[in-house]
Design an enzyme around this catalytic site. Structure first.
Site, mmCIF file in Angstrom:
data_model
loop_
_atom_site.group_PDB
_atom_site.id
_atom_site.type_symbol
_atom_site.label_atom_id
_atom_site.label_comp_id
_atom_site.label_asym_id
_atom_site.label_seq_id
_atom_site.Cartn_x
_atom_site.Cartn_y
_atom_site.Cartn_z
ATOM 1 N N ASN A 9 43.291 41.042 58.849
ATOM 2 C CA ASN A 9 44.374 42.014 58.924
ATOM 3 C C ASN A 9 43.845 43.331 58.364
ATOM 4 O O ASN A 9 43.745 43.493 57.156
ATOM 5 C CB ASN A 9 45.561 41.486 58.092
ATOM 6 C CG ASN A 9 46.694 42.486 57.994
ATOM 7 O OD1 ASN A 9 46.709 43.501 58.694
ATOM 8 N ND2 ASN A 9 47.654 42.206 57.116
ATOM 9 N N LYS A 11 45.153 46.190 58.416
ATOM 10 C CA LYS A 11 46.236 47.078 57.944
ATOM 11 C C LYS A 11 45.999 48.495 58.484
ATOM 12 O O LYS A 11 45.518 48.634 59.594
ATOM 13 C CB LYS A 11 46.321 47.019 56.420
ATOM 14 C CG LYS A 11 46.419 45.569 55.921
ATOM 15 C CD LYS A 11 46.814 45.440 54.499
ATOM 16 C CE LYS A 11 46.883 43.959 54.144
ATOM 17 N NZ LYS A 11 47.288 43.710 52.776
ATOM 18 N N HIS A 95 54.966 40.436 57.827
ATOM 19 C CA HIS A 95 54.074 40.597 56.671
ATOM 20 C C HIS A 95 54.892 41.156 55.504
ATOM 21 O O HIS A 95 55.827 41.932 55.716
ATOM 22 C CB HIS A 95 52.932 41.551 57.044
ATOM 23 C CG HIS A 95 51.869 41.601 55.996
ATOM 24 N ND1 HIS A 95 51.996 42.367 54.856
ATOM 25 C CD2 HIS A 95 50.690 40.950 55.892
ATOM 26 C CE1 HIS A 95 50.917 42.184 54.107
ATOM 27 N NE2 HIS A 95 50.109 41.332 54.706
ATOM 28 N N GLU A 97 54.348 43.436 53.531
ATOM 29 C CA GLU A 97 54.426 44.908 53.495
ATOM 30 C C GLU A 97 55.470 45.417 54.474
ATOM 31 O O GLU A 97 56.129 46.422 54.222
ATOM 32 C CB GLU A 97 53.032 45.501 53.783
ATOM 33 C CG GLU A 97 52.105 45.319 52.584
ATOM 34 C CD GLU A 97 50.633 45.150 52.929
ATOM 35 O OE1 GLU A 97 50.214 45.528 54.045
ATOM 36 O OE2 GLU A 97 49.890 44.625 52.071
ATOM 37 N N GLU A 167 51.570 33.787 52.069
ATOM 38 C CA GLU A 167 50.944 34.863 51.311
ATOM 39 C C GLU A 167 51.817 35.213 50.113
ATOM 40 O O GLU A 167 52.768 35.998 50.244
ATOM 41 C CB GLU A 167 50.790 36.109 52.186
ATOM 42 C CG GLU A 167 49.925 35.915 53.406
ATOM 43 C CD GLU A 167 49.347 37.241 53.897
ATOM 44 O OE1 GLU A 167 48.139 37.307 54.039
ATOM 45 O OE2 GLU A 167 50.116 38.191 54.095
ATOM 46 N N GLY A 173 46.188 41.914 47.814
ATOM 47 C CA GLY A 173 45.525 43.154 47.412
ATOM 48 C C GLY A 173 45.423 43.341 45.912
ATOM 49 O O GLY A 173 45.094 44.428 45.438
ATOM 50 N N SER A 213 44.115 38.028 48.628
ATOM 51 C CA SER A 213 42.847 38.186 47.878
ATOM 52 C C SER A 213 41.824 37.095 48.191
ATOM 53 O O SER A 213 41.107 36.643 47.298
ATOM 54 C CB SER A 213 43.117 38.274 46.379
ATOM 55 O OG SER A 213 43.880 39.428 46.077
#
Ligand code: PGA
Length: 259
Positions: A9, A11, A95, A97, A167, A173, A213
């Site tokens: 991904n 991003k 996701h 985000e 996730e 991250g 991560s």
């Protein structure tokens, strides 16, 4: 036996030129891949170029989001058929985000999942709890609600095209990975929910990725867990060397796959 799947991904990273460069490195590093599905999810603007670079290889293309309608007055949005036209076979949906910054709810994610399946795109549906929710001991409740909401109403025959990505938001991250035990426990729990939602066959067949991560140093142990079928990789997918290492870690010894 579920075939592992590793998706990168990217991003909001990589111009077209940078994307083409990265793919060249990946192709060199991966060679003949073996028994693992590899998917690259660049930003929309690089889909076409990446698709051209990977054509004829075992690497597949995915998008990071899409709209649920087929077309219409939705400024700034992209429809499933537009992704299909660029040879996308996967799309990341829900996701964290997107949920956090763009207020996507389970209902919205569910509409997108149905639209993706209708256009023969395989949705990679993300679920995961926040740090606050985990500290309050609510992680399973939260993930179950996301699963039931985001994956409602899927016909039994279509589940095989669904990929779930667990996730934990606190691991994305942050450099803080879930321990293999924490991840395995949640993955097994997710299979239990699928058993209740659909049946044991679907629960055993659906692939569940871990994300948050993932690095070359922790990938093998995570992927070695019984219910973890590969990963959704953010930061470490932006460099060819680390992504190649992670893909190699997903090759199960039983598959005998030389990379
Ligand atoms: P990360 O991102 O690997 O950078 O933690 C994973 C993701 O958000 O899909």
């Amino acid at each position: 036996m579920r075939k592992p799947i590793v998706a990168g991904n990217w991003k909001m990273n990589k111009t077209v030129a940078e994307a083409v460069d990265l793919v060249a490195g990946l192709k060199r590093g991966l060679g003949e891949i073996g028994e693992v599905d590899v998917v690259l999810c660049p930003p929309f603007t690089a889909l076409k170029a990446v698709g051209e670079e990977i054509s004829g290889t075992q690497i597949d293309l995915g998008a990071q989001n899409m709209h649920w309608e087929k077309s219409g007055a939705y400024t700034g949005e992209i429809a499933a058929e537009m992704l299909r036209e660029l040879y996308c076979h996967y799309v990341i949906l829900g996701h964290s985000e997107r949920r956090q910054y763009f207020h996507e709810t389970d209902e919205i994610v569910n509409r997108k999942v149905h639209a993706a399946l209708e256009s023969y795109l395989r949705p990679i549906v993300c679920v995961g709890e926040s740090l606050e929710e985990r500290e309050a001991g609510r992680e399973k409740e939260v993930v179950e609600k996301q699963l039931r909401g985001s994956l409602a109403g899927i016909e039994k025959g279509r589940w095989i095209d669904v990929i779930i990505a667990y996730e934990p938001v606190w691991a994305i991250g942050t450099g803080r990975t879930a321990t293999p035990q924490q991840a395995q426990e949640m993955h097994a729990f997710i299979r239990g929910v699928l058993r209740e939602m659909v049946d044991a066959g679907v629960a055993a067949a659906v692939r569940i990725q871990y994300g948050g991560s993932i690095k070359p140093e922790n990938a093998a142990e995570l992927f070695g867990q019984a219910d973890i079928d590969g990963g959704l990789v953010g930061g470490a997918s932006l460099k060819a060397v680390s992504f190649v290492e992670i893909v190699k870690a997903a090759l199960r010894p039983a598959a005998g796959g030389a990379v």
